[in-house]
Design a protein around this motif. Sequence first.
Motif, short mmCIF file in Angstrom:
data_model
loop_
_atom_site.label_atom_id
_atom_site.label_comp_id
_atom_site.label_asym_id
_atom_site.label_seq_id
_atom_site.Cartn_x
_atom_site.Cartn_y
_atom_site.Cartn_z
N ILE A 59 0.84 -1.20 0.00
CA ILE A 59 0.00 0.00 0.00
C ILE A 59 0.87 1.24 0.00
CG2 ILE A 59 -1.58 1.34 1.44
CD1 ILE A 59 -2.85 -1.33 2.24
N LEU A 60 1.92 1.20 0.84
CA LEU A 60 2.80 2.34 0.96
C LEU A 60 3.48 2.67 -0.37
CD1 LEU A 60 3.82 2.92 4.23
CD2 LEU A 60 5.82 3.25 2.82
N TRP A 61 3.94 1.64 -1.02
CA TRP A 61 4.68 1.78 -2.28
C TRP A 61 3.78 2.39 -3.34
CZ3 TRP A 61 9.09 2.58 -4.06
CH2 TRP A 61 9.49 2.19 -5.33
N LEU A 62 2.56 1.84 -3.47
CA LEU A 62 1.61 2.37 -4.45
C LEU A 62 1.28 3.81 -4.11
CD1 LEU A 62 -0.75 -0.69 -4.93
CD2 LEU A 62 0.90 0.25 -6.54
N HIS A 63 1.22 4.07 -2.80
CA HIS A 63 0.88 5.41 -2.39
C HIS A 63 1.97 6.41 -2.73
CE1 HIS A 63 -2.29 7.18 0.19
NE2 HIS A 63 -1.58 8.21 -0.18
N VAL A 64 3.21 5.99 -2.55
CA VAL A 64 4.34 6.87 -2.88
C VAL A 64 4.30 7.21 -4.36
CG1 VAL A 64 6.84 6.93 -3.15
CG2 VAL A 64 5.84 6.14 -1.01
N ILE A 65 4.05 6.19 -5.18
CA ILE A 65 3.97 6.43 -6.64
C ILE A 65 2.85 7.42 -6.93
CG2 ILE A 65 3.43 5.36 -8.86
CD1 ILE A 65 4.78 2.83 -7.81
N THR A 66 1.69 7.17 -6.33
CA THR A 66 0.55 8.07 -6.53
C THR A 66 0.90 9.49 -6.10
OG1 THR A 66 -0.80 6.20 -5.89
CG2 THR A 66 -1.94 8.29 -6.14
N ALA A 67 1.56 9.59 -4.97
CA ALA A 67 1.89 10.91 -4.43
C ALA A 67 2.86 11.64 -5.35
CB ALA A 67 2.49 10.75 -3.03
N VAL A 68 3.87 10.93 -5.83
CA VAL A 68 4.86 11.57 -6.69
C VAL A 68 4.21 12.00 -8.00
CG1 VAL A 68 6.92 11.12 -8.07
CG2 VAL A 68 6.84 10.39 -5.69
N VAL A 69 3.44 11.09 -8.60
CA VAL A 69 2.76 11.42 -9.86
C VAL A 69 1.81 12.59 -9.63
CG1 VAL A 69 1.11 10.59 -11.56
CG2 VAL A 69 3.00 9.12 -10.84
N GLY A 116 2.35 13.86 1.59
CA GLY A 116 3.15 13.30 2.69
C GLY A 116 2.28 13.01 3.90
N ILE A 117 1.42 13.97 4.25
CA ILE A 117 0.54 13.78 5.41
C ILE A 117 -0.40 12.60 5.17
CG2 ILE A 117 -1.41 14.80 6.67
CD1 ILE A 117 0.03 17.50 6.37
N ILE A 118 -0.95 12.53 3.98
CA ILE A 118 -1.85 11.42 3.65
C ILE A 118 -1.13 10.09 3.77
CG2 ILE A 118 -3.05 10.31 1.74
CD1 ILE A 118 -4.43 12.69 1.13
N LEU A 119 0.13 10.11 3.34
CA LEU A 119 0.94 8.89 3.40
C LEU A 119 1.09 8.42 4.85
CD1 LEU A 119 2.41 7.50 1.04
CD2 LEU A 119 4.52 8.46 1.93
N VAL A 120 1.46 9.37 5.71
CA VAL A 120 1.65 9.04 7.13
C VAL A 120 0.34 8.52 7.73
CG1 VAL A 120 2.12 10.01 9.40
CG2 VAL A 120 3.56 10.63 7.45
N VAL A 121 -0.74 9.24 7.43
CA VAL A 121 -2.05 8.83 7.95
C VAL A 121 -2.39 7.42 7.45
CG1 VAL A 121 -4.53 9.29 7.80
CG2 VAL A 121 -2.93 11.16 8.23
N ASP A 122 -2.09 7.20 6.18
CA ASP A 122 -2.38 5.90 5.57
C ASP A 122 -1.64 4.77 6.27
OD1 ASP A 122 -4.25 6.15 3.64
OD2 ASP A 122 -2.98 5.20 2.11
N VAL A 123 -0.35 5.00 6.52
CA VAL A 123 0.46 3.98 7.19
C VAL A 123 -0.15 3.68 8.55
CG1 VAL A 123 2.69 3.50 8.24
CG2 VAL A 123 2.58 4.52 5.97
N ALA A 124 -0.51 4.75 9.26
CA ALA A 124 -1.11 4.57 10.59
C ALA A 124 -2.41 3.77 10.49
CB ALA A 124 -1.36 5.93 11.24
#
Lengths: 456, 224
Positions: A18-28, A185-193
Motif C-alpha cells: 500500500i505504501l509503495w503504491l501510495h508513494v507512486i501516486t503521491a509523486v505522480v 506526505g501527510i496522507i501517506l503518514v495517515v495511511d500507514v497509521a
Amino acid sequence: MSAPALTSPIFGSITLRILWLHVITAVVGAIMMPLALYVLLSTESEQIHHAAMADKAARIVKAISLKDPRGIVVAVEPEEAILYLQAYDRLAYAVRDEGGAVLASSRTPMTPIFPQPFGASDEVRDYQTRAGAALLSGVRRPAEIDGRRLWVEVAENMSHRDVLIDDVLVDFIRWIVWTSLVFFGIILVVDVAVVRRAFRPVLQASALAKQIAPGRTDIRLDPGGVPREVAPLVVAVNEAIDRLEAGLRAQRDFAADAAHELRTPLAILRARVDTLPDKQASALLSADVAAMSRTVQQLLELAEVEAYAAAPFVDVDLHEVCAEVVEFIAPLAISQGRDISLNDDGRKMMVRGDPGMVARAVRNLVENAMKHTPAGQPVQIALEPPGAIIVRDAGEGIRPQDAEHLFQRFWRRDRQETRNAGLGLAIVKRIMELHGGQVTVRSPPEGGAEFRLTFS
Amino acid sequence: MRLLVVEDNKELAGLLVEGLKAGGYEADRAARADEALHMAGETEYVAIVLDLGLPDADGMSVLRALRARLDATPVLVLTARDSVNNRVEGLRAGADDYLVKPFAFEELLARLEALLRRPQQQIASLLSIADLTLDVASRRVHVGGQLQTLSSREVAVLEILLRRKGRVVPKRLIEDQLFGLSGDVSSNAVEVYVHRLRKQLADRTPSIQIHTIRGVGYMVAETP
C-alpha cells in the motif's frame, strides 16, 4: 513451518505494498497537478494577453488617418499614448505598409516590431520576437484604411516589471508543488497509521497463534477483531486447532486406556506370583513381572510425553528437582551398594518448564546411570549455570558408533538384554525437546559416560 | 479391621480380598461406584482401597462424593494412570495415598498399615532399627539392650533419621528441626553432629549405617 519464499520482499507485506503504491501516486500527483495547473493557467493568460493586444491593435487602427498619398497620422488617445512612451518601455506599436516600410511607430527610430514576413490571411495573429534581453509578444493585424492596405503591430515587453502574470504564475506553481508534496506526505503518514491499526489485530492473533503447541491446544484466535478479509483465515486456523486437539486427545486417551488394560493384568499376575508357595520361583517371577511392568511404565511415559498436554510452563528450580530425584533414588542406590551424590552449592537455578517432566527426565538419566555403574562406584549429578544438569556414571562409557543411536526408541547396545526396553533416553530426549533444550552425551577421558541436559 | 475394596476386575478384586485376609484384615468388595458409596455409607470401614477405573464412574468421583459427605475414612487410590497430574489431582481430591498398578502386595500392606497408624505414628514413643531403640519421651538410646550415652543433639539427629528410616532426610530439614528458624547455623553444624553420631554408632553396633548422600542429606539403614 517457515514462511513461503516471496518473490519480492516489498510485495510480501500488504502495508509496504500500500505504501509503495501510495508513494507512486503521491509523486505522480505532486508532478501532474502543478503541471496541469501550469498549462491551464498559462493558456488562460496567453488568451488574456492575446485579447488585450488585439484590443490595443484595434484602437490603433481606429486612430489611423491618411495624410498625403504616402504618409499617415496615428492619433492615439492621450491616456493610451502614455502606455506607448518609449521611456516606459512596455508597449510599442508600428504601422507598416504592404512593402514592409514603417509608416508610423511609437519607437524612434521607427523600426518594424516583428521581423516575420506578412501572412496572406486577414487574421489577427500572434507573434513573438526578441529585442536584446526583452521578449516582445503581441499581435499583427491587417487594416484597410480608405482602400489602402496596412499592417498594424502591437507588442508588449513581457520582461517589464509591470507585467506580473508570469511571475505570479511561477510563484503560484511553486507554492502548489510544495503544498501538494506536504499534503501527499501527510496522507501517506495517515495511511500507514490506518493500515497498521487495521493489521494490529492480525499481528496480535499471530502472536497468540505462536503459543499454540501440543501442550497448549486451548488457545483460540479471536475472529472478531481482525479485518473481515482476514477473518476466514482465522476461523480456518481455529478449526484446524480443533481437529488437532481432538487428535491429541484421542492419542492421550489411548495411552490412558492402554495403561489400564496392561496394568490391571500385570497387577493380577504380580499378586498371584507374590502368593506362590514356592518362594524361590516367586522371587524369580517377581523380578520378571517387575521388568515387564517397567517396560509398560516406560512405554506409557513415552506415550505421555509424545502427546504432552499439561499446564503451561512455570519457574522450575533445577537444584530442587535434582535433590528430589536423588532423595527418591538414593535408598535404592544404597541398597545396591552404589554411591550417589549431588554436587552443587545448593543455590537455586531457575528455568522455565514443567517440574514433573524435568524430574522425569532427570530420574530416567539417573536410573540409566545406575544401570551402567558397577557396585561401589559413584553416580554423580551436578548443576552448571545458567541451566544445565550433568549426570555422570562410572560405567564403560559410550562407544562412538553408539552415540547417535542412544536416544532412539527401543535401542539397546545388547539386543539380548530383555529387562531394558531402551526407552529411557528416548523419553529424556523428548522431554528436552518439549523444553526447547537438548540432551547430549560424551565420554570424558576419566571414563564413564556424561549426559548433559541443557535448558534454554 | 474391615476394609472396602473397590475394584471392578473380578480376578484382581478376589486376589486383593484374599491377600488382605492373609494380612489380617477383613475385606468387602464393591465393583461399581454407586455400590461403593452405598456400602461406605452402611458400614464403618477403617480404610478404602479404591481403583480409579470403574465401569459406571471415575473412581475420583467416588472419592469426591465421600469427602463431600464428610466421610474421612482413609482412602488408598489404586491407579493404572501414572502421571504427575493424575497424582496431584488425586491427592487434591482427598486421597490419602497413591499406588500405581502393578504393585507388590507387601507394599500395599505396608501402605495400609501406615495409613491406619498414621495419627499415632506422630507420637510413637519407641523408635527402633536393628538392635537399636530410642525412647522419644525419655531420650534414652539402647543398643543390644545396653543404655548408651549420647549428647542431646546426637539423640535429636538420631530421632529425625529414625522417623524416616530407609528414606533420605534432606539436610535442610535436620537444620530446621535442630536449630529452628533462628537461621544461625554454621554451614557444617549438621555434618559435625552426624559425623559424631556415626562414629558413636560404629563403635557400638555394625548393623546400622548412616549414609551421606552428598548434596542432599542423610539416611539411616540397616547394614544389608
